[in-house]
Write an enzyme that holds these catalytic residues in place. Sequence first.
Site, mmCIF file in Angstrom:
data_model
loop_
_atom_site.group_PDB
_atom_site.id
_atom_site.type_symbol
_atom_site.label_atom_id
_atom_site.label_comp_id
_atom_site.label_asym_id
_atom_site.label_seq_id
_atom_site.Cartn_x
_atom_site.Cartn_y
_atom_site.Cartn_z
ATOM 1 N N CYS A 63 68.667 19.260 38.457
ATOM 2 C CA CYS A 63 67.682 18.205 38.179
ATOM 3 C C CYS A 63 67.914 17.604 36.791
ATOM 4 O O CYS A 63 67.947 18.335 35.798
ATOM 5 C CB CYS A 63 66.271 18.778 38.271
ATOM 6 S SG CYS A 63 64.997 17.597 37.789
ATOM 7 N N CYS A 66 64.741 18.321 34.283
ATOM 8 C CA CYS A 66 64.400 19.655 33.801
ATOM 9 C C CYS A 66 64.969 19.857 32.391
ATOM 10 O O CYS A 66 65.882 19.135 31.977
ATOM 11 C CB CYS A 66 64.976 20.718 34.736
ATOM 12 S SG CYS A 66 64.049 20.933 36.279
ATOM 13 N N HIS A 128 59.383 22.254 37.234
ATOM 14 C CA HIS A 128 59.953 21.432 38.308
ATOM 15 C C HIS A 128 59.070 21.411 39.550
ATOM 16 O O HIS A 128 58.887 20.361 40.173
ATOM 17 C CB HIS A 128 61.349 21.957 38.667
ATOM 18 C CG HIS A 128 62.066 21.132 39.699
ATOM 19 N ND1 HIS A 128 62.808 20.019 39.371
ATOM 20 C CD2 HIS A 128 62.135 21.259 41.052
ATOM 21 C CE1 HIS A 128 63.314 19.495 40.476
ATOM 22 N NE2 HIS A 128 62.923 20.220 41.517
ATOM 23 N N ASN A 168 55.169 7.012 40.945
ATOM 24 C CA ASN A 168 55.422 7.097 42.374
ATOM 25 C C ASN A 168 55.453 8.574 42.735
ATOM 26 O O ASN A 168 56.159 9.352 42.097
ATOM 27 C CB ASN A 168 56.761 6.463 42.747
ATOM 28 C CG ASN A 168 56.786 4.972 42.474
ATOM 29 O OD1 ASN A 168 55.767 4.304 42.576
ATOM 30 N ND2 ASN A 168 57.949 4.452 42.108
ATOM 31 N N HIS A 179 61.196 16.177 40.435
ATOM 32 C CA HIS A 179 60.523 16.618 39.213
ATOM 33 C C HIS A 179 59.350 15.693 38.891
ATOM 34 O O HIS A 179 59.467 14.471 39.015
ATOM 35 C CB HIS A 179 61.514 16.618 38.052
ATOM 36 C CG HIS A 179 61.046 17.370 36.848
ATOM 37 N ND1 HIS A 179 61.512 18.603 36.514
ATOM 38 C CD2 HIS A 179 60.122 17.058 35.898
ATOM 39 C CE1 HIS A 179 60.927 19.031 35.411
ATOM 40 N NE2 HIS A 179 60.066 18.097 35.018
ATOM 41 N N HIS A 181 57.258 13.125 37.417
ATOM 42 C CA HIS A 181 57.569 12.096 36.426
ATOM 43 C C HIS A 181 56.990 10.759 36.846
ATOM 44 O O HIS A 181 56.600 10.560 37.995
ATOM 45 C CB HIS A 181 59.081 11.968 36.241
ATOM 46 C CG HIS A 181 59.780 11.273 37.389
ATOM 47 N ND1 HIS A 181 59.974 11.873 38.617
ATOM 48 C CD2 HIS A 181 60.298 10.017 37.502
ATOM 49 C CE1 HIS A 181 60.602 11.035 39.431
ATOM 50 N NE2 HIS A 181 60.800 9.898 38.783
ATOM 51 N N GLN A 183 57.091 6.288 35.375
ATOM 52 C CA GLN A 183 57.940 5.304 34.708
ATOM 53 C C GLN A 183 57.094 4.304 33.925
ATOM 54 O O GLN A 183 55.889 4.182 34.155
ATOM 55 C CB GLN A 183 58.806 4.566 35.727
ATOM 56 C CG GLN A 183 59.740 5.470 36.516
ATOM 57 C CD GLN A 183 60.608 4.684 37.494
ATOM 58 O OE1 GLN A 183 61.456 3.899 37.100
ATOM 59 N NE2 GLN A 183 60.374 4.906 38.780
#
Length: 362
Positions: A63, A66, A128, A168, A179, A181, A183
């Site tokens: 990933c 991570c 994760h 998203n 993972h 996250h 934006q």
Amino acid sequence: MADGRQLFYFDETDHPGRVLHDPRELPTVLPASMVRYDALLGEWVGIAGHRQTRTYHPPANACPLCPSSDANASEIPSPTYDVVVFENRFPSFAGGEGTATVGDPAAWIGQSRPGSGRCEVVCFTSEHHTVLSRLPVRRMRTVIEAWTDRTAALSAEPGVEQVFCFENRGVEIGVTLAHPHGQIYGYPFVTPKTAAALRSAADYRQRTGRDLFADILAAEIDAEVRVVAQNDTWIAFVPFAARWPVEVHLYPRRPVRDLTGLDEAERDDLAALYLEVVRRMEGVFADSLPAITGVHQAPVHARDGDYRLHLEVFTIRRSEGRIKYLAGSESAMGAFVNDIAPESAAQRLRDVVLETAGEGVL
């Protein structure tokens, strides 16, 4: 970072093992994005062919979000972190200083501009196998600080017209990295949805002399039936004309144009209320929650009072095992048909029994 991109740590505690040097060898990022003007609809469309090569569903041990380890040199060089923001290696918009504008109608057709702006990735946790809603309120508060800091920074970037923080969530939405996250986009234009809201608000003020955002909020508070949750400074409700099966809007009670205008108490209350809303949404369906969170902020050059900060959270899940697909009417015509009445959705959200603080969630 090794290729010249920037990375920012937002720490809740001291991290003595913080690594501030990226040891990887990476080629310089040369984004080739552009924006083209749709003269028929009066909207800009991003074209970013280089994103076809972005990382796609890597295994957990590879990933890129991570913390770095001996076996996995990721985008974050430190062995642990709280919240991290860094420039996207595959940005939809990047570089340049030119805003996307077109003046003379005779030149509308065939107009294109460099896809200037900026795109950043926000990693909510070094863990994760989790989701943002399972993290403590303190972490959500740190995420809000990161959003706020980057909103201020990107708003000062030449050519950025609007800053949009979003998440998203779920493979059904199209997420390619598991993972946790989100934006942040710094657009070189005002987005179509915001532009439409600005036009409606201006027309409403001209016709009535009143603030459309304030009157919408007052109407929802007065109706009560669609209110999901609230606290001293924020209120969450299913909008009267909700487009999505379960859709919740979060409004500050005080008019604020963007995240930078929130005081400490409002940021604290937003963190708590946002997590409550998402956890209630998770409780509606005994299934996954493919969802989108959007932080809607005033365009950089909008006048004070033209637009009001608010968050929109919605899922495409319409029932267990079923997705609300955007088919003919929605995709081709932009005309939404919702399968769940907003009042029913609000009641289902209120009926969800949340875990208590003693159970380690709140």
